[in-house]
Design an enzyme around this catalytic site. Structure first.
Site, PDB file in Angstrom:
ATOM      1  N   HIS A  45       0.760  -1.120  -0.021  1.00  0.00           N
ATOM      2  CA  HIS A  45      -0.107  -0.049   0.014  1.00  0.00           C
ATOM      3  C   HIS A  45       0.758   1.205  -0.064  1.00  0.00           C
ATOM      4  O   HIS A  45       0.408   2.330  -0.239  1.00  0.00           O
ATOM      5  CB  HIS A  45      -0.907   0.014   1.174  1.00  0.00           C
ATOM      6  CG  HIS A  45      -2.199   0.737   1.052  1.00  0.00           C
ATOM      7  ND1 HIS A  45      -2.441   1.470  -0.201  1.00  0.00           N
ATOM      8  CD2 HIS A  45      -3.330   0.970   1.805  1.00  0.00           C
ATOM      9  CE1 HIS A  45      -3.612   2.034  -0.180  1.00  0.00           C
ATOM     10  NE2 HIS A  45      -4.259   1.807   1.015  1.00  0.00           N
ATOM     11  N   ASP A  51      -2.284   1.890  -4.597  1.00  0.00           N
ATOM     12  CA  ASP A  51      -3.409   2.396  -3.885  1.00  0.00           C
ATOM     13  C   ASP A  51      -4.752   1.250  -3.930  1.00  0.00           C
ATOM     14  O   ASP A  51      -4.620   0.619  -5.010  1.00  0.00           O
ATOM     15  CB  ASP A  51      -4.053   3.675  -4.440  1.00  0.00           C
ATOM     16  CG  ASP A  51      -3.109   4.766  -4.137  1.00  0.00           C
ATOM     17  OD1 ASP A  51      -2.754   4.897  -3.271  1.00  0.00           O
ATOM     18  OD2 ASP A  51      -3.113   5.482  -4.962  1.00  0.00           O
TER      19      ASP A  51
END
Length: 473
Positions: A446, A450
């Protein structure tokens, strides 16, 4: 004039600087042919059997089992009869100053004059339709790496367990009509070694007696489903316990230590997030059944993993960040999809890589997956085949796992986990239908990817599988 040949620790990868001798396959005084396995090593990249660089007699061993030495360090010497060489540590751990190879040195590879006859192994039968369907489903999905253990140089024992062996061992067994499945292997994970089979041929050891349940039927659990018996100790056999002690302590193997370090490093480095998609494999199943015979005639196994890999490769063309890696504060993008396929071993896990996978058609991709898995289990991978991956697929669903939450293979940014592929009731047009479905899990970093990007990628993979182009098979 001949000269002794030095055997050195090979470099099994660009960043590998040392290796550990796990096991000597030959002993001092043994005769060995060129390219015959001499010793096993373990590095942070791969476990491998190292072939002898020359034919002759193993005159000296300079590195003991379990010892770690730098790349290019002298580990052994191969010599010819009459040559004097400096010897290293022997079996009892006491080094000798020099050693002379005599013509009478033991030639382990010499053929025996007689060989005991052995009946062929009994064919293992599945217990009922449930067992057959489970076996078919596992074969269709493909194992870790998409290869069956039989393809990986293993044989079925009389107890239903599996034993690994090298092509040389299988050739000797065939020549002397010996059932490998009846031999208790002394190698790692029960591997039947050349010494094992030669002891049987020469009458120095007996084969393990065949055992079988009288009924020949696998036990069923309370639900009536056939319960599959474990193929030997799960996770490896426990060590021998000392009388009076209730516990036993063993050190990590080199591979297990490296796996542990790599997984902890990945968890501490990447911001792991997982996204799970359910995918319909009904269309792919029809294509697989329609084409698998043609593939098998060409010596290729067509599994669901081949279709998944092709869909991933195509989707990565549209999502280059998932095919990238991180290096410090930079992102390294790759034009090529270097696809890692996780392969479960009896002694750990390894991820061989299909380089430039985007250039392969389905048949070449299927062949590559099986080939890498086969050679990984036989410890025959080359150094360039275990590094440089840009994306990894792992397949825990072969044993029935619905889905997993895989750890990213650093320095990659994403990994795909494949759950079991099975028939499930689903709602289609307000009606109930039976469809072949599976959960695919994307683990992603992450820090750089995204959630919407990860889900767009997975939606593309799902679409590519459910609408798979028949002309691409």
């Amino acid at each position: 004039i001949t000269m002794p040949v030095n055997v050195v620790m090979p470099q099994m990868g660009e960043s590998v600087t040392e290796g550990t001798v796990v096991r000597w396959i030959r002993k001092v005084g043994d005769h060995i042919d060129r390219d015959e396995p001499l010793f096993e090593i373990s590095t942070d990249k791969v476990d491998a059997e190292i072939p002898s660089p020359a034919a002759g007699i193993l005159a000296a061993i300079h590195v003991k089992e379990g010892e770690t030495v730098p790349v290019d360090a002298l580990v052994a010497v191969i010599a010819q009869a009459g040559e004097a060489v400096e010897a290293g540590p022997q079996a009892d751990g006491v080094p000798e100053k020099t050693s002379t190879v005599t013509p009478q040195a033991r030639a382990v590879g010499a053929p025996a004059s007689t060989a005991p006859q052995s009946t062929p192994p009994a064919r293992r039968t599945e217990a009922g339709d449930d067992g057959a369907k489970r076996a078919d489903a596992a074969e269709a999905q493909g194992g870790e790496g998409g290869a069956s253990r039989a393809e990986a140089g293993e044989v079925q024992s009389r107890e239903g367990g599996r034993l690994r062996s090298s092509p040389l061992v299988r050739r000797i067994a065939s020549e002397h009509q010996v059932d490998i499945g009846s031999i208790a292997g002394s190698g790692i994970g029960g591997r039947v070694t050349k010494d094992d089979i030669l002891r049987v041929i020469e009458g120095g050891a007996s084969a393990r007696p065949a055992q079988r349940h009288d009924s020949g039927v696998a036990p069923r659990n309370d639900s009536g489903v056939v319960a599959r018996a474990p193929q030997g100790p799960i996770g490896g056999a426990a060590p021998a316990f000392v009388d009076g002690e209730r516990t036993a302590v063993t050190p990590f193997s080199v591979m297990r230590k490296k796996i542990a370090e790599h997984m902890v490093y990945s968890q501490a480095t990447a911001a792991h997030v997982h996204s799970v998609f359910e995918v319909d494999f009904t269309h792919v199943d029809r294509l697989r059944k329609a084409n698998k015979d043609d593939y098998e005639r060409a010596g290729v196994k067509l599994t669901f993993l081949s279709f998944i890999a092709r869909a991933v490769i195509e989707a990565l063309q549209y999502a280059p960040i998932l095919n990238a890696s991180h290096k410090g504060d930079t992102v390294v993008y790759s034009q090529d999809v270097n696809l890692g396929i996780a392969v479960a071993l009896d002694w750990g896990l390894i991820v061989p890589v299909i380089h430039r996978a985007q250039e392969r058609d389905m048949r070449e991709l299927s062949r590559g997956i099986v080939d890498l898995a086969t050679r990984a289990r036989a410890k025959q991978l080359k150094n360039e085949e275990v590094h440089g991956g840009t994306f990894t697929i792992t397949n825990p669903g072969t044993l029935g796992a619905q889905f997993g939450m895989p750890i990213i293979n650093q320095p990659q940014l994403a990994i795909l986990g494949v759950g079991t592929i099975e028939k499930r009731p689903v709602v289609i047009d307000d009606g109930i239908a039976i469809r072949l479905r599976s959960y695919l899990t994307l683990g992603f970093d992450h820090r750089l990817i995204d959630g919407i990007v990860a889900d767009q990628f997975m939606a593309l993979v799902k679409d590519r599988i459910e609408q798979f182009d028949p002309t691409a098979v």
